[in-house]
Design a protein around this motif. Structure first.
Motif, PDB file in Angstrom:
ATOM      1  N   GLN A 289      -6.735  -8.020   7.205  1.00  0.00           N
ATOM      2  CA  GLN A 289      -6.126  -6.580   7.173  1.00  0.00           C
ATOM      3  C   GLN A 289      -7.157  -5.620   6.743  1.00  0.00           C
ATOM      4  O   GLN A 289      -7.404  -4.460   7.338  1.00  0.00           O
ATOM      5  N   GLU A 290      -7.927  -6.047   5.615  1.00  0.00           N
ATOM      6  CA  GLU A 290      -8.817  -5.051   4.922  1.00  0.00           C
ATOM      7  C   GLU A 290      -9.917  -4.588   5.952  1.00  0.00           C
ATOM      8  O   GLU A 290     -10.057  -3.357   6.149  1.00  0.00           O
ATOM      9  N   ALA A 291     -10.308  -5.567   6.811  1.00  0.00           N
ATOM     10  CA  ALA A 291     -11.415  -5.416   7.585  1.00  0.00           C
ATOM     11  C   ALA A 291     -10.982  -4.411   8.917  1.00  0.00           C
ATOM     12  O   ALA A 291     -11.465  -3.634   9.367  1.00  0.00           O
ATOM     13  N   VAL A 292      -9.597  -4.748   9.399  1.00  0.00           N
ATOM     14  CA  VAL A 292      -8.912  -3.673  10.039  1.00  0.00           C
ATOM     15  C   VAL A 292      -8.864  -2.304   9.829  1.00  0.00           C
ATOM     16  O   VAL A 292      -9.141  -1.543  10.525  1.00  0.00           O
ATOM     17  N   LEU A 293      -8.317  -2.278   8.548  1.00  0.00           N
ATOM     18  CA  LEU A 293      -8.315  -0.699   7.906  1.00  0.00           C
ATOM     19  C   LEU A 293      -9.607  -0.192   8.160  1.00  0.00           C
ATOM     20  O   LEU A 293      -9.450   0.916   8.260  1.00  0.00           O
ATOM     21  N   ASP A 294     -10.554  -0.763   7.355  1.00  0.00           N
ATOM     22  CA  ASP A 294     -11.904  -0.046   7.403  1.00  0.00           C
ATOM     23  C   ASP A 294     -12.436   0.308   8.759  1.00  0.00           C
ATOM     24  O   ASP A 294     -12.863   1.401   8.861  1.00  0.00           O
ATOM     25  N   ARG A 295     -12.387  -0.505   9.993  1.00  0.00           N
ATOM     26  CA  ARG A 295     -12.690  -0.155  11.004  1.00  0.00           C
ATOM     27  C   ARG A 295     -11.861   1.186  11.540  1.00  0.00           C
ATOM     28  O   ARG A 295     -12.501   2.043  12.092  1.00  0.00           O
ATOM     29  N   ILE A 296     -10.749   1.271  11.523  1.00  0.00           N
ATOM     30  CA  ILE A 296      -9.896   2.325  11.992  1.00  0.00           C
ATOM     31  C   ILE A 296     -10.185   3.617  11.041  1.00  0.00           C
ATOM     32  O   ILE A 296     -10.194   4.659  11.679  1.00  0.00           O
TER      33      ILE A 296
ATOM     34  N   LEU B 292      -4.778   7.935  13.764  1.00  0.00           N
ATOM     35  CA  LEU B 292      -4.214   8.138  12.518  1.00  0.00           C
ATOM     36  C   LEU B 292      -2.918   7.400  12.396  1.00  0.00           C
ATOM     37  O   LEU B 292      -2.799   6.714  11.358  1.00  0.00           O
ATOM     38  N   PRO B 293      -1.786   7.457  13.356  1.00  0.00           N
ATOM     39  CA  PRO B 293      -0.507   6.859  13.297  1.00  0.00           C
ATOM     40  C   PRO B 293      -1.059   5.392  13.327  1.00  0.00           C
ATOM     41  O   PRO B 293      -0.172   4.559  12.449  1.00  0.00           O
ATOM     42  N   VAL B 294      -2.069   4.944  13.805  1.00  0.00           N
ATOM     43  CA  VAL B 294      -2.119   3.278  13.931  1.00  0.00           C
ATOM     44  C   VAL B 294      -2.793   2.967  12.395  1.00  0.00           C
ATOM     45  O   VAL B 294      -2.037   2.125  12.140  1.00  0.00           O
ATOM     46  N   LEU B 295      -3.362   3.827  11.902  1.00  0.00           N
ATOM     47  CA  LEU B 295      -3.951   3.464  10.546  1.00  0.00           C
ATOM     48  C   LEU B 295      -2.730   3.606   9.412  1.00  0.00           C
ATOM     49  O   LEU B 295      -2.710   2.636   8.814  1.00  0.00           O
ATOM     50  N   VAL B 296      -1.753   4.620   9.423  1.00  0.00           N
ATOM     51  CA  VAL B 296      -0.715   4.599   9.100  1.00  0.00           C
ATOM     52  C   VAL B 296      -0.019   3.131   8.875  1.00  0.00           C
ATOM     53  O   VAL B 296       0.653   2.553   8.114  1.00  0.00           O
ATOM     54  N   ALA B 297       0.409   2.834  10.144  1.00  0.00           N
ATOM     55  CA  ALA B 297       1.218   1.781  10.523  1.00  0.00           C
ATOM     56  C   ALA B 297       0.361   0.291  10.149  1.00  0.00           C
ATOM     57  O   ALA B 297       1.090  -0.556   9.365  1.00  0.00           O
ATOM     58  N   GLU B 298      -0.894   0.317  10.129  1.00  0.00           N
ATOM     59  CA  GLU B 298      -1.425  -1.019   9.610  1.00  0.00           C
ATOM     60  C   GLU B 298      -1.684  -0.896   8.160  1.00  0.00           C
ATOM     61  O   GLU B 298      -1.779  -2.022   7.559  1.00  0.00           O
ATOM     62  N   ALA B 299      -1.596   0.082   7.389  1.00  0.00           N
ATOM     63  CA  ALA B 299      -1.689   0.183   6.281  1.00  0.00           C
ATOM     64  C   ALA B 299      -0.444  -0.585   5.387  1.00  0.00           C
ATOM     65  O   ALA B 299      -0.376  -0.760   3.981  1.00  0.00           O
ATOM     66  N   ALA B 300       0.722  -0.467   6.139  1.00  0.00           N
ATOM     67  CA  ALA B 300       1.886  -1.100   5.935  1.00  0.00           C
ATOM     68  C   ALA B 300       2.042  -2.509   5.884  1.00  0.00           C
ATOM     69  O   ALA B 300       3.201  -2.991   5.485  1.00  0.00           O
ATOM     70  N   ARG B 301       0.899  -2.930   6.681  1.00  0.00           N
ATOM     71  CA  ARG B 301       1.079  -4.470   6.800  1.00  0.00           C
ATOM     72  C   ARG B 301       0.179  -5.225   5.818  1.00  0.00           C
ATOM     73  O   ARG B 301      -0.816  -4.762   5.184  1.00  0.00           O
ATOM     74  N   ASP B 302       0.495  -6.318   5.619  1.00  0.00           N
ATOM     75  CA  ASP B 302      -0.262  -7.339   5.088  1.00  0.00           C
ATOM     76  C   ASP B 302      -0.630  -8.777   5.746  1.00  0.00           C
ATOM     77  O   ASP B 302      -0.175  -9.631   5.377  1.00  0.00           O
TER      78      ASP B 302
ATOM     79  N   ARG C 253       0.857  -1.119   0.008  1.00  0.00           N
ATOM     80  CA  ARG C 253      -0.063   0.177  -0.073  1.00  0.00           C
ATOM     81  C   ARG C 253       0.955   1.151   0.084  1.00  0.00           C
ATOM     82  O   ARG C 253       0.389   2.256   0.585  1.00  0.00           O
ATOM     83  N   ALA C 254       1.951   1.288  -0.691  1.00  0.00           N
ATOM     84  CA  ALA C 254       2.879   2.456  -0.803  1.00  0.00           C
ATOM     85  C   ALA C 254       3.063   2.694  -2.446  1.00  0.00           C
ATOM     86  O   ALA C 254       3.251   1.630  -3.072  1.00  0.00           O
ATOM     87  N   TRP C 255       3.234   4.010  -2.680  1.00  0.00           N
ATOM     88  CA  TRP C 255       3.285   4.396  -4.071  1.00  0.00           C
ATOM     89  C   TRP C 255       3.974   5.794  -3.962  1.00  0.00           C
ATOM     90  O   TRP C 255       3.591   6.748  -3.441  1.00  0.00           O
ATOM     91  N   GLY C 256       4.712   6.105  -5.036  1.00  0.00           N
ATOM     92  CA  GLY C 256       5.159   7.338  -5.153  1.00  0.00           C
ATOM     93  C   GLY C 256       6.488   7.279  -5.981  1.00  0.00           C
ATOM     94  O   GLY C 256       6.972   6.348  -6.405  1.00  0.00           O
ATOM     95  N   ASN C 257       7.114   8.576  -6.135  1.00  0.00           N
ATOM     96  CA  ASN C 257       8.454   8.701  -7.082  1.00  0.00           C
ATOM     97  C   ASN C 257       9.678   8.462  -6.301  1.00  0.00           C
ATOM     98  O   ASN C 257      10.821   8.653  -6.937  1.00  0.00           O
ATOM     99  N   ASP C 258       9.493   8.240  -4.950  1.00  0.00           N
ATOM    100  CA  ASP C 258      10.601   7.849  -4.022  1.00  0.00           C
ATOM    101  C   ASP C 258      10.091   7.476  -2.844  1.00  0.00           C
ATOM    102  O   ASP C 258       9.373   8.221  -1.896  1.00  0.00           O
TER     103      ASP C 258
END
Length: 312
Positions: free
Chosen positions: A172-179, A158-168, A113-118
Motif C-alpha cells: 500500500q505504501e508504494a501505491v500511495l507514493d505513486r498516486i 485525488l479521490p483515488v488517493l483518499v480512498a487508498e489512504a483508508a486501506r491497509d 491513516r485517520a486522525w482527528g477530534n471526531d
C-alpha cells in the motif's frame, strides 16, 4: 498556456518514498498549530473548510476542493474560524500534542491513516508530506513558494488517493507514493496556470537556453556533460548558462544532472529484471559502487533496499 507547454516534462521529478499520509477529521471548534519541517506538505480540503493563518499573510479561508502547499519549516495555523485559539500542536515528524503537553497521536486516531477530534467531523482534509527534498526533484523544489494556495484544484486522482489512504493492503505504501506524485504534479500545474507571474523555477520553460540544457541532460543522462558543452549546444556562453540555470532551476547544471540521474535510477530500479550494473551504466555512473554511494546519500537506503521496498 503556450508558455506552460513544456511544464509536464519539467515537472517530471517527484519520486515519493515513504510519504506521510493522513486523513484529518475535525469538528468545530478546532485549531491546529503546525510547525512541521517536511520539505513539502500538501493539504487537500475534502469537506467543509478551514482558515489558514501565518505570519506576513492575511487570514485566508479554504473550502472543499482547495489545496494548500507548504514548503519547509513554515509555521502556520489551520482552524475552523479565524479567531479560534490553537489547542493542538503538530511538530517535526508529525508529533502532535495538546496544550498540556500530552501526546495526542494515539488518543485522536480514528482508523487507518485517520486522525482527528471526531470521526464524523464537518471539516476533513488529506495531509501528505514528502520526507526528503530529493524526492521532489530539483526544479519543483526550487519553483514552489513558501506557501501556495490552489483554489478548486483539478486532480482526478485525488479521490483515488483518499480512498487508498483508508486501506491497509499489501504494497500500500508504494501505491500511495505513486498516486501522490501524480496528484502533486496536477496541483502544481493548476497553480502555475493560475499564477504565471510566480512560476519561479518553472521559468525554465520560457528560457530557451536553460530549456535546451535540461532537454540535453534528459536525452543523454549517461553522457559526461560539462557546462561548456551544454552552453555551446544552447548557444550561450558558459558563464551565461551557469548564471541563468542557477537562477531558474536553483542548482548548477551539473547538480541538476546528478539529481536527474538519481531520479531516473529510482525509476529503473522498479524493473527487477535490470541489474544494478546496467542501471549504473544507463544513468551515467561508472559502476554499481559509485551509484550505490550516491543513491544512499540521496534516498537514505541502498539501491537494493529501495528496490525491495517499491517491489513489495
Amino acid at each position: 498556456m503556450a508558455e506552460l507547454a513544456g511544464t509536464t516534462d519539467i515537472l517530471d521529478g517527484p519520486r515519493a518514498r515513504g510519504a506521510f499520509l493522513l486523513r484529518v477529521l475535525m469538528e468545530p471548534p478546532w485549531a491546529l498549530e503546525i510547525a512541521e519541517d517536511a520539505p513539502l506538505t500538501v493539504v487537500a480540503v475534502l469537506t467543509g473548510g478551514f482558515w489558514l493563518r501565518c505570519a506576513d499573510r492575511a487570514p485566508q479561508q479554504l473550502v472543499a476542493g482547495d489545496v494548500l502547499l507548504v514548503r519547509g519549516a513554515t509555521r502556520y495555523l489551520l482552524s475552523d474560524e479565524p479567531t479560534t485559539a490553537p489547542d493542538i500542536h503538530i511538530g517535526p515528524g508529525q508529533a502532535c500534542s495538546g496544550t498540556d503537553g500530552r501526546d495526542l497521536s494515539e488518543e485522536l486516531a480514528t482508523g487507518v491513516r485517520a486522525w482527528g477530534n471526531d470521526a464524523a467531523g464537518r471539516d476533513t482534509m488529506l495531509v501528505a508530506s514528502y520526507p526528503q527534498e530529493v524526492q521532489l526533484g530539483t526544479v519543483l523544489a526550487a519553483a514552489l513558494p513558501r506557501i501556495a494556495v490552489v483554489n478548486a484544484a483539478e486532480s482526478p486522482l485525488l479521490p483515488v488517493l483518499v480512498a487508498e489512504a483508508a486501506r491497509d493492503a499489501l504494497g500500500q505504501e508504494a501505491v500511495l507514493d505513486r498516486i501522490l506524485d501524480v496528484v502533486l504534479i496536477s496541483v502544481v500545474r493548476d497553480w502555475a496556470a493560475e499564477a504565471p507571474a510566480g512560476l519561479a523555477g518553472l521559468r525554465v520553460v520560457t528560457d530557451p537556453a536553460v530549456a535546451e540544457a535540461v532537454r540535453l541532460i534528459k536525452a543523454e543522462p549517461s553522457r559526461a556533460w560539462t557546462v561548456d558543452e551544454l552552453a555551446a549546444a544552447a548557444g550561450v556562453s558558459r558563464s551565461v548558462l551557469a548564471r541563468r540555470f542557477q537562477a531558474v532551476v536553483g542548482v548548477p547544471p551539473i547538480g541538476y544532472l546528478a539529481q536527474w540521474r538519481l531520479s531516473l535510477a529510482a525509476d529503473l530500479l522498479r524493473d527487477t529484471r535490470r541489474t544494478l550494473a546496467s542501471v549504473s551504466r544507463e544513468v551515467g555512473y561508472g559502476g554499481p559502487f559509485s551509484l550505490s554511494a550516491a543513491f544512499k546519500k540521496a534516498y537514505g537506503v541502498s539501491p537494493a533496499a529501495y528496490r525491495s521496498e517499491v517491489s513489495a
